[in-house]
Write a protein that holds these residues in place. Structure first.
Motif, PDB file in Angstrom:
ATOM      1  N   LYS A   1      42.423  41.319  46.383  1.00  0.00           N
ATOM      2  CA  LYS A   1      43.752  40.967  45.875  1.00  0.00           C
ATOM      3  C   LYS A   1      43.806  39.488  45.497  1.00  0.00           C
ATOM      4  CE  LYS A   1      46.195  44.534  48.403  1.00  0.00           C
ATOM      5  NZ  LYS A   1      47.071  44.843  49.530  1.00  0.00           N
ATOM      6  N   GLN A   2      43.186  38.624  46.299  1.00  0.00           N
ATOM      7  CA  GLN A   2      43.133  37.196  45.967  1.00  0.00           C
ATOM      8  C   GLN A   2      42.391  36.983  44.651  1.00  0.00           C
ATOM      9  OE1 GLN A   2      41.688  36.066  50.175  1.00  0.00           O
ATOM     10  NE2 GLN A   2      42.463  34.158  49.311  1.00  0.00           N
ATOM     11  N   ILE A   3      41.297  37.694  44.474  1.00  0.00           N
ATOM     12  CA  ILE A   3      40.505  37.558  43.247  1.00  0.00           C
ATOM     13  C   ILE A   3      41.295  38.064  42.037  1.00  0.00           C
ATOM     14  CG2 ILE A   3      38.436  38.358  42.034  1.00  0.00           C
ATOM     15  CD1 ILE A   3      37.036  38.303  44.813  1.00  0.00           C
ATOM     16  N   ILE A   4      41.984  39.184  42.198  1.00  0.00           N
ATOM     17  CA  ILE A   4      42.784  39.731  41.093  1.00  0.00           C
ATOM     18  C   ILE A   4      43.801  38.703  40.613  1.00  0.00           C
ATOM     19  CG2 ILE A   4      44.540  41.459  40.509  1.00  0.00           C
ATOM     20  CD1 ILE A   4      42.917  43.394  42.361  1.00  0.00           C
ATOM     21  N   ASN A   5      44.400  37.981  41.530  1.00  0.00           N
ATOM     22  CA  ASN A   5      45.364  36.944  41.147  1.00  0.00           C
ATOM     23  C   ASN A   5      44.719  35.853  40.297  1.00  0.00           C
ATOM     24  OD1 ASN A   5      47.526  38.175  42.424  1.00  0.00           O
ATOM     25  ND2 ASN A   5      47.140  37.138  44.350  1.00  0.00           N
TER      26      ASN A   5
ATOM     27  N   ASP B   1      44.391  35.976  33.361  1.00  0.00           N
ATOM     28  CA  ASP B   1      44.096  35.770  31.939  1.00  0.00           C
ATOM     29  C   ASP B   1      42.611  35.899  31.613  1.00  0.00           C
ATOM     30  OD1 ASP B   1      46.674  35.355  31.067  1.00  0.00           O
ATOM     31  OD2 ASP B   1      46.639  33.218  31.534  1.00  0.00           O
ATOM     32  N   THR B   2      41.815  36.279  32.578  1.00  0.00           N
ATOM     33  CA  THR B   2      40.368  36.318  32.379  1.00  0.00           C
ATOM     34  C   THR B   2      39.911  37.749  32.142  1.00  0.00           C
ATOM     35  OG1 THR B   2      40.139  34.439  33.850  1.00  0.00           O
ATOM     36  CG2 THR B   2      38.163  35.696  33.405  1.00  0.00           C
ATOM     37  N   ARG B   3      39.068  37.914  31.149  1.00  0.00           N
ATOM     38  CA  ARG B   3      38.543  39.254  30.886  1.00  0.00           C
ATOM     39  C   ARG B   3      37.071  39.385  31.223  1.00  0.00           C
ATOM     40  NH1 ARG B   3      35.740  39.410  26.326  1.00  0.00           N
ATOM     41  NH2 ARG B   3      35.955  37.696  24.873  1.00  0.00           N
TER      42      ARG B   3
ATOM     43  N   LEU C   1      38.582  46.921  41.536  1.00  0.00           N
ATOM     44  CA  LEU C   1      39.089  47.959  40.638  1.00  0.00           C
ATOM     45  C   LEU C   1      40.037  48.907  41.359  1.00  0.00           C
ATOM     46  CD1 LEU C   1      35.931  48.729  38.466  1.00  0.00           C
ATOM     47  CD2 LEU C   1      37.900  47.285  37.901  1.00  0.00           C
ATOM     48  N   ASN C   2      39.750  49.231  42.616  1.00  0.00           N
ATOM     49  CA  ASN C   2      40.661  50.061  43.408  1.00  0.00           C
ATOM     50  C   ASN C   2      42.000  49.350  43.599  1.00  0.00           C
ATOM     51  OD1 ASN C   2      38.086  51.513  45.510  1.00  0.00           O
ATOM     52  ND2 ASN C   2      39.034  52.344  43.696  1.00  0.00           N
ATOM     53  N   GLU C   3      41.948  48.067  43.912  1.00  0.00           N
ATOM     54  CA  GLU C   3      43.181  47.290  44.107  1.00  0.00           C
ATOM     55  C   GLU C   3      43.962  47.142  42.801  1.00  0.00           C
ATOM     56  OE1 GLU C   3      44.585  46.369  46.909  1.00  0.00           O
ATOM     57  OE2 GLU C   3      42.910  46.942  48.195  1.00  0.00           O
ATOM     58  N   MET C   4      43.264  47.192  41.675  1.00  0.00           N
ATOM     59  CA  MET C   4      43.939  47.132  40.369  1.00  0.00           C
ATOM     60  C   MET C   4      44.589  48.470  40.021  1.00  0.00           C
ATOM     61  SD  MET C   4      41.142  44.895  38.182  1.00  0.00           S
ATOM     62  CE  MET C   4      41.983  45.033  36.598  1.00  0.00           C
ATOM     63  N   GLY C   5      44.241  49.525  40.783  1.00  0.00           N
ATOM     64  CA  GLY C   5      44.852  50.822  40.568  1.00  0.00           C
ATOM     65  C   GLY C   5      43.922  51.895  40.052  1.00  0.00           C
ATOM     66  N   LEU C   6      42.656  51.603  39.873  1.00  0.00           N
ATOM     67  CA  LEU C   6      41.698  52.602  39.396  1.00  0.00           C
ATOM     68  C   LEU C   6      41.393  53.573  40.530  1.00  0.00           C
ATOM     69  CD1 LEU C   6      40.031  53.305  36.863  1.00  0.00           C
ATOM     70  CD2 LEU C   6      38.152  52.055  37.896  1.00  0.00           C
ATOM     71  N   LYS C   7      41.602  54.843  40.285  1.00  0.00           N
ATOM     72  CA  LYS C   7      41.442  55.847  41.336  1.00  0.00           C
ATOM     73  C   LYS C   7      40.180  56.690  41.185  1.00  0.00           C
ATOM     74  CE  LYS C   7      45.175  54.572  43.286  1.00  0.00           C
ATOM     75  NZ  LYS C   7      44.997  53.494  44.228  1.00  0.00           N
ATOM     76  N   GLU C   8      39.475  56.554  40.071  1.00  0.00           N
ATOM     77  CA  GLU C   8      38.287  57.382  39.891  1.00  0.00           C
ATOM     78  C   GLU C   8      37.105  56.850  40.699  1.00  0.00           C
ATOM     79  OE1 GLU C   8      36.164  56.909  35.892  1.00  0.00           O
ATOM     80  OE2 GLU C   8      38.198  56.203  35.479  1.00  0.00           O
ATOM     81  N   ASN C   9      36.060  57.648  40.789  1.00  0.00           N
ATOM     82  CA  ASN C   9      34.865  57.271  41.539  1.00  0.00           C
ATOM     83  C   ASN C   9      34.131  56.153  40.808  1.00  0.00           C
ATOM     84  OD1 ASN C   9      32.818  57.367  43.480  1.00  0.00           O
ATOM     85  ND2 ASN C   9      31.657  58.862  42.296  1.00  0.00           N
ATOM     86  N   ILE C  10      33.994  55.017  41.461  1.00  0.00           N
ATOM     87  CA  ILE C  10      33.339  53.856  40.873  1.00  0.00           C
ATOM     88  C   ILE C  10      31.926  53.798  41.421  1.00  0.00           C
ATOM     89  CG2 ILE C  10      33.389  51.341  40.672  1.00  0.00           C
ATOM     90  CD1 ILE C  10      36.504  51.707  41.248  1.00  0.00           C
ATOM     91  N   THR C  11      30.949  53.848  40.534  1.00  0.00           N
ATOM     92  CA  THR C  11      29.546  53.869  40.953  1.00  0.00           C
ATOM     93  C   THR C  11      28.799  52.684  40.348  1.00  0.00           C
ATOM     94  OG1 THR C  11      28.922  55.264  39.092  1.00  0.00           O
ATOM     95  CG2 THR C  11      29.529  56.391  41.135  1.00  0.00           C
TER      96      THR C  11
ATOM     97  N   SER D   1      35.565  31.747  28.082  1.00  0.00           N
ATOM     98  CA  SER D   1      35.771  31.380  29.480  1.00  0.00           C
ATOM     99  C   SER D   1      35.555  32.623  30.359  1.00  0.00           C
ATOM    100  CB  SER D   1      37.162  30.789  29.685  1.00  0.00           C
ATOM    101  OG  SER D   1      38.147  31.673  29.257  1.00  0.00           O
ATOM    102  N   TYR D   2      35.168  32.359  31.603  1.00  0.00           N
ATOM    103  CA  TYR D   2      34.909  33.457  32.540  1.00  0.00           C
ATOM    104  C   TYR D   2      35.076  32.979  33.967  1.00  0.00           C
ATOM    105  CZ  TYR D   2      30.211  31.317  32.754  1.00  0.00           C
ATOM    106  OH  TYR D   2      29.148  30.451  32.889  1.00  0.00           O
ATOM    107  N   VAL D   3      35.147  33.947  34.862  1.00  0.00           N
ATOM    108  CA  VAL D   3      35.157  33.670  36.292  1.00  0.00           C
ATOM    109  C   VAL D   3      33.766  33.993  36.811  1.00  0.00           C
ATOM    110  CG1 VAL D   3      36.089  34.370  38.532  1.00  0.00           C
ATOM    111  CG2 VAL D   3      37.621  34.066  36.588  1.00  0.00           C
ATOM    112  N   ASP D   4      33.188  33.039  37.520  1.00  0.00           N
ATOM    113  CA  ASP D   4      31.839  33.181  38.069  1.00  0.00           C
ATOM    114  C   ASP D   4      31.969  33.322  39.592  1.00  0.00           C
ATOM    115  OD1 ASP D   4      29.095  33.234  38.231  1.00  0.00           O
ATOM    116  OD2 ASP D   4      28.824  31.094  37.898  1.00  0.00           O
TER     117      ASP D   4
END
Length: 140
Positions: free
Chosen positions: A17-21, A25-27, A47-57, A118-121
């Motif tokens: 959740k901290q990272i999502i915040n 503006d970063t993609r 991705l789960n915290e963002m709301g993605l409910k499918e199986n993430i592999t 720009s990006y988050v590293d």
């Protein structure tokens, strides 16, 4: 900006959740760290915290997985097996970057010369079996 966060794996949802915040503006999000430090686990949690409910592999063998969230695509790359930059051309890597969609890239070192936005590293370091420390930098 640079930030360090130490956490126990049981707290990964809170850290996500901290990272999502920070990603508002970063993609483009790069994840680095030794094998087994939890790059894929962190992406799954984000991705789960963002709301993605499918199986993430892990895309270790497919190289890229695509997910859809709120009618937008999210691309999850694992470039560990990419040894030659020409393989990025075959993959269509630049087109993914230019798509305007969120891209999470594990093992980005082979592709770093192709990143002009720009990006988050995020660098993950294992402190013990259950403890991690991440360093988050925003690169403009």
């Amino acid at each position: 900006m640079s930030e360090k966060i130490a956490y126990n794996l049981k707290e990964i949802g809170k850290v996500s959740k901290q990272i999502i915040n920070l990603l508002f503006d970063t993609r483009l999000i790069l994840l680095r760290g030794d094998l087994g430090t939890g790059k894929t686990t962190l992406i799954k949690s984000i991705l789960n915290e963002m709301g993605l409910k499918e199986n993430i592999t892990s895309p270790t063998f497919s190289i890229v997985n695509e997910y859809e969230l709120n009618k937008e695509s999210i691309y999850h790359f694992d470039l560990y097996r990419i040894k030659d930059k020409k393989e990025l051309d075959i993959l269509g890597f630049d087109e993914y970057l230019d798509s305007g969609q969120k891209c999470f890239i594990e093992w980005p070192e082979v592709a770093i010369e192709r990143i002009f936005c720009s990006y988050v590293d995020i660098y993950i370091e294992s402190k013990s079996i259950e403890e991690r420390e991440i360093t988050i930098k925003t690169i403009d």
